[in-house]
Design a protein around this motif. Structure first.
Motif, PDB file in Angstrom:
ATOM      1  N   SER A  78      31.598  36.807  34.555  1.00  0.00           N
ATOM      2  CA  SER A  78      30.766  37.991  34.697  1.00  0.00           C
ATOM      3  C   SER A  78      29.458  37.598  35.366  1.00  0.00           C
ATOM      4  O   SER A  78      28.977  36.482  35.175  1.00  0.00           O
TER       5      SER A  78
ATOM      6  N   SER B  70      28.955  41.718  44.722  1.00  0.00           N
ATOM      7  CA  SER B  70      29.992  41.186  45.605  1.00  0.00           C
ATOM      8  C   SER B  70      30.488  42.230  46.598  1.00  0.00           C
ATOM      9  O   SER B  70      31.690  42.423  46.785  1.00  0.00           O
ATOM     10  N   ASP B  78      33.804  45.321  40.973  1.00  0.00           N
ATOM     11  CA  ASP B  78      33.962  45.201  39.522  1.00  0.00           C
ATOM     12  C   ASP B  78      33.423  46.490  38.878  1.00  0.00           C
ATOM     13  O   ASP B  78      32.217  46.730  38.862  1.00  0.00           O
ATOM     14  N   THR B 105      32.248  37.216  43.857  1.00  0.00           N
ATOM     15  CA  THR B 105      33.303  37.296  42.846  1.00  0.00           C
ATOM     16  C   THR B 105      34.660  37.185  43.517  1.00  0.00           C
ATOM     17  O   THR B 105      34.906  37.811  44.551  1.00  0.00           O
ATOM     18  N   SER B 108      38.078  37.550  39.462  1.00  0.00           N
ATOM     19  CA  SER B 108      37.278  37.652  38.238  1.00  0.00           C
ATOM     20  C   SER B 108      36.433  36.410  37.959  1.00  0.00           C
ATOM     21  O   SER B 108      35.831  36.289  36.910  1.00  0.00           O
ATOM     22  N   HIS B 109      36.365  35.486  38.893  1.00  0.00           N
ATOM     23  CA  HIS B 109      35.412  34.381  38.769  1.00  0.00           C
ATOM     24  C   HIS B 109      34.119  34.765  39.485  1.00  0.00           C
ATOM     25  O   HIS B 109      34.145  35.130  40.659  1.00  0.00           O
ATOM     26  N   PHE B 110      33.007  34.652  38.782  1.00  0.00           N
ATOM     27  CA  PHE B 110      31.714  34.929  39.398  1.00  0.00           C
ATOM     28  C   PHE B 110      31.103  33.605  39.836  1.00  0.00           C
ATOM     29  O   PHE B 110      30.852  32.730  39.011  1.00  0.00           O
TER      30      PHE B 110
END
Lengths: 246, 283
Positions: A78, B70, B78, B105, B108-110
Motif C-alpha cells: 500500500s 500510479s 487502486d 504500483t 499490488s506492490h507499491f
C-alpha cells in the motif's frame, strides 16, 4: 513492460530490461540502478523511521543492510508507508544473523503497535465519574469500549524495559513482559501490565463484558484485580464508553 | 471537463510541509503563502498528523500532492487508494490537487518511487483515462507533474512536452511544471532545458516546483543528475525558473525539501528567493 521493470528493480542480479537506453541508445545500465537505489533507500528510510529501537539494538549499518533485504522480500502492499513493516517481526524471527537477539521480534512488535496507536482515530474519553456511577451489581455485565488507539502486546521478553532504555528513561525494575499502550492525546504511552492484565484488556477489546474480562485475567493470574488496570485506562483516556449489557 | 481554474493557490511561494516546522510556520511563516502536503502521509485515521493539518488549513491554502496513485501504471488505479484520496480531499477541501506522470504500483506492490513510462499513443490513452477517473472521483481538475527521468525508452514515440500537452488537451487537467525535474531530465536526456520550457504548454501550468538534486555519472562518464530534494535549489535551476516565469507569469511556486530536512530559517530563505523572483515576474 512494468512487469519486467519491477522484477529487475527488486532483484539486482537480474539484467536491465531491454529497450531502456541512455541518450545514445546504449543499454541503460547504471541509469537503471538509480531507480533500484531510490526504491530500496526510500524503503530503508521508512523502516528506520518506524523501528528506531530495533535499529539502535542492531546498529545503523546492520539495520540498513537488513532493512534492504526485508524491503526486497516484502515490498509495501500500500502507498500508506505509515503502516509499512508489519511483516518485520516475522522476518526477524527467521533472519539467521539475528538469532542471537531473540527479543528483537517483540521489540519490533512494540514499535509497530506504537505506530498504529499514533495514527488511530481520535475519540472522546469518558469521565472517571461515569464508571463510578455504575452500581456495583451491574458492573460484571457492563460493556467498556476502548479507544481505537489502545494496544496490548503480549511479549516473551521484557520489551518495555528494553524500549525505555532507548528513550532516556531508566526503569530497571520493570521486568514485566506484557505492555498496554494508551494515547492520552497524540503521543502513545506504553506501560507495564500486571499478571492477568493483558488477558483482561484483550477481552475488553473483543467487546466482552467487564465480568468476562475479569475472569480472563483471573484465569491467568488468580490474584488479578481489575482496579489498577482500569485506573491506567482511565488516566490514558482509553475508555470511551460504558454501557449496560445489551 | 470542469469549468473551473486548475487550483486556487495564490501566486506566492509555498513550501512542502514537514512536521518539525509546524510551530515555526504557525508563528513566523515569513514569505510562505501556502503549503503542500503529501496525500499519503494524511491517510491515517487520526492523531497528530491530521490535527496539525486541520490547524494549518485554517491559516494557509493547502495543496494536496499525491505520490502513490500510479497514474502512469499499466494496470487499473487502486480503487481503495483513490477512495482514501477522495476522503481526504472531501474533508480538507484543498486549494489544489496534483500527481505525477509516473508509476509506482505493479501487481499490488507499491515501489515508493516515481518510475518512468514510455511516451507512446497507447500509454497516452491509458494515462488520459486514469486522469479522467481521478478527476471524476474527486470532482475537480488536477495538475499532472513532469517527472525526473534517468533513462530513455526505445519505444517512445513523442517528446515528453508533446505527451503532456496532449494529456491536458484530452482530459482538461492542468500541468505542474517542476523546473528542477526539467533541469534533471534535460541533463540526463541531453536536451536543452530552455527548449523544453519553451515547448511546454505554459497556458495550462497551475503550479511550479523547485527542489535540489544530486550529481553523478553513468558508466560512460556522462553526467547524470538525481532528483533528491535534499539540498538547496541549484543556481542553474534558479536561472531556469526565472526563464520559465517569463513564459508562465506569476505562478504558485513550491520549494520541495524531503530528505536531510533543514531548520526552518534555511527553508524559509529558499522560499524568500522564490518570492523575490515571483515579485519581478510580469503577468
Amino acid at each position: 513492460m512494468s512487469h519486467a521493470f519491477t522484477l529487475a528493480l527488486l532483484d539486482p542480479k537480474r539484467p536491465v530490461p531491454p529497450g531502456l537506453t541512455d541518450p545514445q541508445g546504449r543499454p541503460a545500465g547504471k541509469r537503471f540502478d538509480i531507480y533500484r537505489n531510490n526504491i530500496i533507500s526510500s524503503l530503508v528510510r521508512a523502516l528506520e523511521t518506524g523501528f528506531p529501537v530495533v535499529r539502535a539494538l542492531v546498529g545503523e549499518e546492520f539495520f540498513a543492510a537488513m532493512a534492504a533485504e526485508f524491503a526486497r522480500a516484502h515490498p509495501p502492499r500500500s502507498p500508506r508507508l505509515m503502516f509499512y513493516g508489519a511483516q518485520l517481526p516475522g522476518f526477524l524471527e527467521r533472519f539467521p544473523p539475528v538469532q542471537g537477539l531473540p527479543y528483537l521480534p517483540d521489540v519490533a512488535r512494540l514499535e509497530l503497535a506504537l505506530r498504529e496507536s499514533y495514527h488511530a482515530a481520535d475519540t472522546e474519553p469518558i469521565r472517571p465519574e461515569a464508571l463510578a456511577a455504575i452500581p456495583a451489581q451491574n458492573l460484571p455485565t457492563a460493556i467498556l469500549r476502548l479507544a481505537p488507539s489502545v494496544r496490548v502486546l503480549r511479549a516473551g521478553w521484557p520489551v518495555l524495559r528494553i524500549w525505555k532504555a532507548h528513550q532516556d528513561q531508566t526503569d530497571i525494575s520493570d521486568a514485566t513482559h506484557d505492555v498496554l499502550i494508551c494515547r492520552p492525546l497524540f503521543d502513545p504511552v506504553p506501560q507495564a501490565l500486571p499478571p492477568g492484565g493483558a488477558a483482561f484488556v484483550a477481552t475488553l477489546l473483543e467487546g466482552a463484558p467487564l465480568g468476562a474480562a475479569v475472569l480472563a485475567g483471573e484465569a491467568e493470574a488468580p490474584r488479578f484485580t481489575p482496579a489498577p488496570v482500569l485506573s491506567r485506562l482511565l488516566a490514558g483516556h482509553a475508555l470511551i464508553s460504558v454501557e449496560p449489557a445489551p | 471537463m470542469f469549468d473551473q481554474p486548475f487550483n486556487s493557490l495564490p501566486a506566492r511561494a509555498g513550501v512542502g510541509f514537514k512536521p518539525q516546522h509546524f510551530n515555526s510556520l504557525m508563528e513566523t511563516p515569513g514569505p510562505v503563502g501556502w503549503l503542500e502536503i503529501h496525500a499519503e502521509n494524511y491517510m491515517g485515521d487520526g492523531g497528530r498528523p491530521l490535527a496539525q493539518l486541520r490547524a494549518l488549513a485554517e491559516r494557509f491554502p493547502i495543496s494536496v500532492h499525491g505520490v502513490g496513485l500510479s497514474i502512469g501504471g499499466d494496470g487499473p488505479l487502486d480503487k481503495d487508494h483513490l477512495a482514501r484520496l477522495a476522503h481526504l480531499v472531501d474533508w480538507l477541501r484543498p486549494a489544489g490537487f496534483s500527481e505525477h506522470l509516473a508509476w509506482s504500483t505493479h501487481d499490488s506492490h507499491f515501489l515508493n518511487d516515481l518510475l518512468p513510462l514510455p511516451y507512446t499513443h497507447a500509454t497516452l490513452a491509458r494515462v488520459a483515462s486514469h486522469i479522467d477517473e481521478v478527476q471524476e472521483t474527486l470532482g475537480r481538475t488536477m495538475l499532472l507533474e513532469n517527472p525526473s527521468t534517468y533513462l530513455r525508452f526505445a519505444e517512445s514515440e513523442m517528446p515528453e512536452t508533446e505527451f503532456l500537452a496532449e494529456i491536458s488537451r484530452r482530459t482538461g487537467c492542468g500541468l505542474l511544471l517542476d523546473v528542477n525535474n526539467v533541469f534533471v531530465s534535460a541533463t540526463n536526456q541531453q536536451i536543452d532545458p530552455r527548449t523544453y520550457i519553451d515547448t511546454f504548454p505554459v497556458d495550462v501550468v497551475g503550479e511550479i516546483h523547485l527542489g535540489g538534486h544530486d550529481a553523478d555519472q553513468d558508466e560512460h562518464g556522462a553526467p547524470v543528475l538525481i532528483d533528491s530534494h535534499g539540498t538547496p535549489v541549484a543556481d542553474p535551476v534558479w536561472a531556469l525558473y526565472t526563464h520559465a516565469l517569463t513564459r508562465t507569469g506569476p505562478c504558485p511556486t513550491l520549494i520541495e525539501w524531503d530528505t536531510d530536512i533543514p531548520d526552518w530559517p534555511v527553508l524559509s530563505a529558499e522560499a524568500a528567493r522564490a518570492a523575490a523572483r515571483l515579485q519581478q515576474a510580469t503577468p
